[in-house]
Design an enzyme around this catalytic site. Structure first.
Site, PDB file in Angstrom:
ATOM      1  N   GLY A 185      65.661  53.979  17.706  1.00 30.64           N
ATOM      2  CA  GLY A 185      67.105  53.786  17.557  1.00 30.64           C
ATOM      3  C   GLY A 185      67.640  52.712  18.492  1.00 30.64           C
ATOM      4  O   GLY A 185      66.903  52.144  19.295  1.00 30.64           O
TER       5      GLY A 185
ATOM      6  N   PRO B 222      58.717  45.685  10.388  1.00 29.98           N
ATOM      7  CA  PRO B 222      57.969  45.201   9.224  1.00 29.98           C
ATOM      8  C   PRO B 222      57.279  43.864   9.492  1.00 29.98           C
ATOM      9  O   PRO B 222      57.864  42.975  10.104  1.00 29.98           O
ATOM     10  CB  PRO B 222      59.044  45.043   8.147  1.00 29.98           C
TER      11      PRO B 222
ATOM     12  N   ARG C 284      68.223  38.912  16.513  1.00 28.93           N
ATOM     13  CA  ARG C 284      66.949  39.572  16.253  1.00 28.93           C
ATOM     14  C   ARG C 284      66.650  40.669  17.273  1.00 28.93           C
ATOM     15  O   ARG C 284      66.042  41.697  16.924  1.00 28.93           O
ATOM     16  CB  ARG C 284      65.826  38.520  16.268  1.00 28.93           C
TER      17      ARG C 284
ATOM     18  N   SER D 135      65.754  50.151  24.275  1.00 31.19           N
ATOM     19  CA  SER D 135      64.346  50.335  24.671  1.00 31.19           C
ATOM     20  C   SER D 135      63.610  48.993  24.708  1.00 31.19           C
ATOM     21  O   SER D 135      62.714  48.794  25.528  1.00 31.19           O
ATOM     22  CB  SER D 135      63.633  51.303  23.714  1.00 31.19           C
TER      23      SER D 135
ATOM     24  N   ASN E 122      56.532  41.479  18.913  1.00 29.02           N
ATOM     25  CA  ASN E 122      57.428  40.989  19.964  1.00 29.02           C
ATOM     26  C   ASN E 122      56.828  39.962  20.908  1.00 29.02           C
ATOM     27  O   ASN E 122      57.541  39.080  21.401  1.00 29.02           O
ATOM     28  CB  ASN E 122      57.942  42.168  20.806  1.00 29.02           C
TER      29      ASN E 122
ATOM     30  N   ASP F  26      68.871  51.830  21.447  1.00 26.74           N
ATOM     31  CA  ASP F  26      68.950  52.441  22.772  1.00 26.74           C
ATOM     32  C   ASP F  26      68.483  51.483  23.866  1.00 26.74           C
ATOM     33  O   ASP F  26      68.185  51.913  24.983  1.00 26.74           O
ATOM     34  CB  ASP F  26      68.101  53.721  22.811  1.00 26.74           C
TER      35      ASP F  26
ATOM     36  N   HIS G  47      68.030  35.692   8.434  1.00 30.37           N
ATOM     37  CA  HIS G  47      67.122  34.539   8.469  1.00 30.37           C
ATOM     38  C   HIS G  47      67.818  33.249   8.032  1.00 30.37           C
ATOM     39  O   HIS G  47      67.163  32.229   7.870  1.00 30.37           O
ATOM     40  CB  HIS G  47      65.872  34.814   7.635  1.00 30.37           C
TER      41      HIS G  47
ATOM     42  N   VAL H  30      63.177  50.824  16.633  1.00 30.66           N
ATOM     43  CA  VAL H  30      62.233  51.554  17.484  1.00 30.66           C
ATOM     44  C   VAL H  30      63.014  52.534  18.360  1.00 30.66           C
ATOM     45  O   VAL H  30      63.755  52.097  19.247  1.00 30.66           O
ATOM     46  CB  VAL H  30      61.434  50.576  18.371  1.00 30.66           C
TER      47      VAL H  30
ATOM     48  N   ASP I 245      75.271  31.071   7.027  1.00 30.82           N
ATOM     49  CA  ASP I 245      75.856  30.870   5.698  1.00 30.82           C
ATOM     50  C   ASP I 245      74.945  31.543   4.670  1.00 30.82           C
ATOM     51  O   ASP I 245      74.076  32.332   5.051  1.00 30.82           O
ATOM     52  CB  ASP I 245      75.991  29.360   5.427  1.00 30.82           C
TER      53      ASP I 245
ATOM     54  N   HIS J  67      65.193  44.483  16.533  1.00 35.30           N
ATOM     55  CA  HIS J  67      63.942  45.009  17.088  1.00 35.30           C
ATOM     56  C   HIS J  67      64.193  46.177  18.035  1.00 35.30           C
ATOM     57  O   HIS J  67      63.298  46.976  18.281  1.00 35.30           O
ATOM     58  CB  HIS J  67      63.149  43.896  17.774  1.00 35.30           C
TER      59      HIS J  67
ATOM     60  N   ASP K  84      65.585  28.890   7.599  1.00 35.74           N
ATOM     61  CA  ASP K  84      66.480  28.312   6.591  1.00 35.74           C
ATOM     62  C   ASP K  84      66.505  26.808   6.841  1.00 35.74           C
ATOM     63  O   ASP K  84      67.202  26.339   7.731  1.00 35.74           O
ATOM     64  CB  ASP K  84      67.873  28.933   6.747  1.00 35.74           C
TER      65      ASP K  84
END
Ligand code: HEM
Ligand SMILES: [Ca+2]
Ligand SMILES: [Ca+2]
Length: 335
Positions: free
Chosen positions: A79, A170, A69, A83, A101, A81, A200, A77, A260, A73, A252
């Site tokens: 790209g 999102p 994740r 950040s 976050n 990089d 997920h 934001v 999977d 994230h 899941d």
């Protein structure tokens, strides 16, 4: 929060696809990154990443999900990089404080550990942004998922964007149209949306990210009608009407630490945890509905698309050449 994590739609303009562009070369997409980037300067880079990951994930199986994740994230934001890894600076506020976050992202200590081992082996060579990409792939592999050829050579930003983080990631109560808009802003399409949502298949979510579905999905004090009944009752015990906001539930429920295609099968039976998971089917968008069914049916198909989409996501707006820097510590810019 009626519109998810604040910002909702709107703004965000310009963040994302910058530098590099996307010229097709064969089936690959040109980004200025190369799989062999550290072939001479740090050939053992991936081995070092994998050995730290093995230790961290065997100690905490959820860590694989958290690291996967982090890369997402980061890339959404400014790209890919790194950040997302910066603590507060003199001229910017850390992305760690954004709505999506805060109290949520994990794994920063594992990234620090990888970085410190890499600095010992190959000083000032492997960027934090590439560490995030390598850790995302390694975490997928160690959870039983696919591997892919990973273009490298990203450099690290000298700033973070709290605002970009609030605007570009999102929210979990997104409609299908919302989700597509967020992804399209990054140069990603319906296929990428569905395959990357398949991440997920591992990890957990806090009650606060799905509570609305249990108690007031449409402002009528009713649960989300697309949520399967027995799963709904189970979720209410983890996530009561008041309190318990930081209780966690697997994304899941069938296989929370195995990479999977169970995630897609669960969606077919109304057991997607987040609104954003279930709308891939319930949103009535033909293309995403078909993909959910195809991936539920064919694990290999999901795996090959996941690898392809991860490369695409990893190519968002990288800093290359003389842009950016290779940080010595992932939490702060070089002096
Ligand atoms: C499609 C839009 C997406 C939305 C709305 C979304 C939303 C969320 C939310 C709300 C959580 C739970 C966070 C918490 O409660 O602290 C979560 C967890 C997670 N997300 Fe997503 N996500 C999306 C796409 C992605 C993508 C593209 C990836 C990676 C490729 C990803 C990987 C993960 C993972 C692995 C976790 C579990 C993390 C952990 O257990 O620490 N997600 N996501
Ligand atoms: Ca970033
Ligand atoms: Ca799974």
């Amino acid at each position: 929060y009626p519109f998810g994590w604040g910002g909702g739609g709107g703004g965000g303009g310009g963040v994302g696809v910058g530098g590099g562009g996307r010229r097709p070369i064969g089936t690959q997409t040109y980004s200025g990154l190369l799989p062999g980037f550290y072939g001479h300067s740090c050939p053992q880079a991936n081995d070092i990443v994998m050995s730290v990951l093995e230790r961290a994930i065997s100690k905490d199986p959820r860590m694989a999900a958290s690291l996967l994740r982090l890369h997402f994230h980061d890339c959404f934001v400014q790209g890919c990089d790194a950040s997302v890894l910066l603590d507060d600076g003199e001229t910017f506020v850390s992305e760690k404080k954004s709505v999506p976050n805060k109290n949520s992202l994990r794994g920063f200590e594992v990234i620090d550990e990888i970085k410190s081992e890499l600095e010992e082996a190959c000083p000032e060579t492997v960027s934090c942004a590439d560490i995030l990409a390598l850790a995302a792939r390694g975490s997928t592999v160690l959870s039983g998922g696919p591997s892919w050829e990973l273009p490298l050579g990203r450099r690290d930003s000298r700033k973070a964007s709290l605002n970009g983080s609030n605007k570009n990631i999102p929210p979990p109560n997104s409609t299908i149209q919302n989700l597509l808009t967020f992804f399209q802003r990054q140069g990603l399409n319906e296929v990428d949306l569905v395959s990357l949502s398949g991440a997920h298949t591992i990890g957990m979510a806090r009650c606060t990210t799905f509570k609305q579905r249990l108690y007031n999905q449409n402002g009528n004090n009713q649960p989300d009608s697309t949520l399967e009944r027995s799963y709904y009752h189970d979720l209410k015990t983890v996530c009561p009407k008041t309190g318990g906001d930081s209780n966690i539930s697997p994304l899941d429920l069938a296989s929370p630490t195995t990479f999977d295609n169970a995630y897609f099968k669960l969606i077919l039976s109304g057991k997607g945890l987040l609104t954003s998971d279930q709308v891939l089917l319930a949103g009535n968008l033909g293309k995403t509905m078909q993909l959910v069914k195809a991936f539920a049916d064919d694990r290999a198909l999901f795996f090959s698309h996941f690898g392809r989409s991860m490369v695409k996501m990893g190519n968002i707006g990288p800093l290359t050449g003389y842009n950016g820097e290779v940080r010595k510590h992932c939490r702060k810019v070089n002096l």
